[in-house]
Design a protein around this motif. Structure first.
Motif, PDB file in Angstrom:
ATOM      1  N   SER A  39      14.548  34.952  11.067  1.00 54.25           N
ATOM      2  CA  SER A  39      14.342  36.340  10.647  1.00 54.25           C
ATOM      3  C   SER A  39      12.899  36.567  10.218  1.00 54.25           C
ATOM      4  CB  SER A  39      15.300  36.676   9.512  1.00 54.25           C
ATOM      5  OG  SER A  39      15.059  37.965   9.028  1.00 54.25           O
ATOM      6  N   ASP A  94       9.598  26.251   9.994  1.00 51.10           N
ATOM      7  CA  ASP A  94      10.735  25.351   9.835  1.00 51.10           C
ATOM      8  C   ASP A  94      10.278  23.985   9.302  1.00 51.10           C
ATOM      9  OD1 ASP A  94      13.517  24.853  10.042  1.00 51.10           O
ATOM     10  OD2 ASP A  94      13.138  23.673  11.852  1.00 51.10           O
ATOM     11  N   LYS A 126      18.500  30.490  10.235  1.00 51.72           N
ATOM     12  CA  LYS A 126      18.625  31.931  10.464  1.00 51.72           C
ATOM     13  C   LYS A 126      17.598  32.704   9.644  1.00 51.72           C
ATOM     14  CE  LYS A 126      23.534  32.182  11.565  1.00 51.72           C
ATOM     15  NZ  LYS A 126      24.837  32.711  11.143  1.00 51.72           N
ATOM     16  N   GLU A 127      17.364  32.259   8.412  1.00 55.53           N
ATOM     17  CA  GLU A 127      16.391  32.931   7.557  1.00 55.53           C
ATOM     18  C   GLU A 127      14.977  32.751   8.103  1.00 55.53           C
ATOM     19  OE1 GLU A 127      14.732  32.430   3.057  1.00 55.53           O
ATOM     20  OE2 GLU A 127      16.885  32.154   3.364  1.00 55.53           O
ATOM     21  N   ILE A 140      23.307  27.712  15.746  1.00 51.69           N
ATOM     22  CA  ILE A 140      22.686  28.595  14.760  1.00 51.69           C
ATOM     23  C   ILE A 140      23.541  28.723  13.510  1.00 51.69           C
ATOM     24  CG2 ILE A 140      21.347  29.937  16.414  1.00 51.69           C
ATOM     25  CD1 ILE A 140      23.513  32.099  16.192  1.00 51.69           C
ATOM     26  N   PHE A 141      24.286  27.693  13.209  1.00 50.83           N
ATOM     27  CA  PHE A 141      25.139  27.761  12.037  1.00 50.83           C
ATOM     28  C   PHE A 141      24.376  27.450  10.757  1.00 50.83           C
ATOM     29  CE2 PHE A 141      28.043  26.787  15.544  1.00 50.83           C
ATOM     30  CZ  PHE A 141      28.795  27.939  15.486  1.00 50.83           C
ATOM     31  N   ASP A 142      23.159  27.003  10.871  1.00 50.80           N
ATOM     32  CA  ASP A 142      22.343  26.686   9.722  1.00 50.80           C
ATOM     33  C   ASP A 142      21.789  27.985   9.121  1.00 50.80           C
ATOM     34  OD1 ASP A 142      20.795  25.437   7.847  1.00 50.80           O
ATOM     35  OD2 ASP A 142      19.261  24.758   9.263  1.00 50.80           O
ATOM     36  N   GLU A 143      22.143  28.266   7.888  1.00 49.27           N
ATOM     37  CA  GLU A 143      21.692  29.503   7.240  1.00 49.27           C
ATOM     38  C   GLU A 143      20.180  29.504   7.024  1.00 49.27           C
ATOM     39  OE1 GLU A 143      23.361  32.286   6.547  1.00 49.27           O
ATOM     40  OE2 GLU A 143      25.069  31.381   7.544  1.00 49.27           O
ATOM     41  N   TYR A 144      19.617  28.342   6.732  1.00 51.01           N
ATOM     42  CA  TYR A 144      18.173  28.252   6.538  1.00 51.01           C
ATOM     43  C   TYR A 144      17.432  28.591   7.830  1.00 51.01           C
ATOM     44  CZ  TYR A 144      13.576  26.262   5.961  1.00 51.01           C
ATOM     45  OH  TYR A 144      12.228  26.088   5.941  1.00 51.01           O
TER      46      TYR A 144
END
Length: 129
Positions: A71, A125, A67-68, A61-65
């Motif tokens: 959310s 995604d 995570k967004e 889950i290191f991908d910021e996109y």
């Protein structure tokens, strides 16, 4: 070297414990008692916890996109949960419904929300929203 799974695969794999929860509830409220159900219930619970533990430790889950998108997906599913459980509440209010049927509705609603969460995440995604 430890191989990490993608967040998309993690979302799809999280459907398994939700479906196992439906099976567990079915075994708990089954009208024909069978002694083997007790052992199967423990096996189903163990499978649920092991699958969640294994996937939790291997997700990426290191991908910021991602995570967004996750959310946004959780926000949509939170709003859908009001609709799903509001619909489940109507038979309880309007007619006399047994607690077993309400329980099936709750675990079924949780399974549906988990499946919808995975589908919505994959769609958002893929579209790049």
């Amino acid at each position: 070297m430890e191989k990490r799974i993608s967040l998309k695969a993690w979302m799809i794999i999280k459907i398994i414990p939700a479906l196992l929860l439906v099976v567990f509830y079915w075994m708990c409220v089954s009208t024909k008692y069978n002694p083997i159900y007790t052992y199967l219930q423990y096996a189903v619970l163990a499978c649920m916890f092991v699958s969640l533990y294994m996937v939790k430790n291997n997700r990426d889950i290191f991908d910021e996109y991602a995570k967004e998108v996750l959310s946004k997906t959780d926000t949509i599913c939170f709003k859908l949960s009001y609709v799903v459980f509001g619909i489940l509440l109507l038979p309880c209010v309007l007619i006399n419904t047994s607690s077993i049927v309400i329980g099936y509705g709750i675990v079924g609603g949780l399974a549906i929300l988990t499946i919808l969460r995975s589908i919505i995440f994959c769609v958002l995604d893929a579209r790049g929203m």
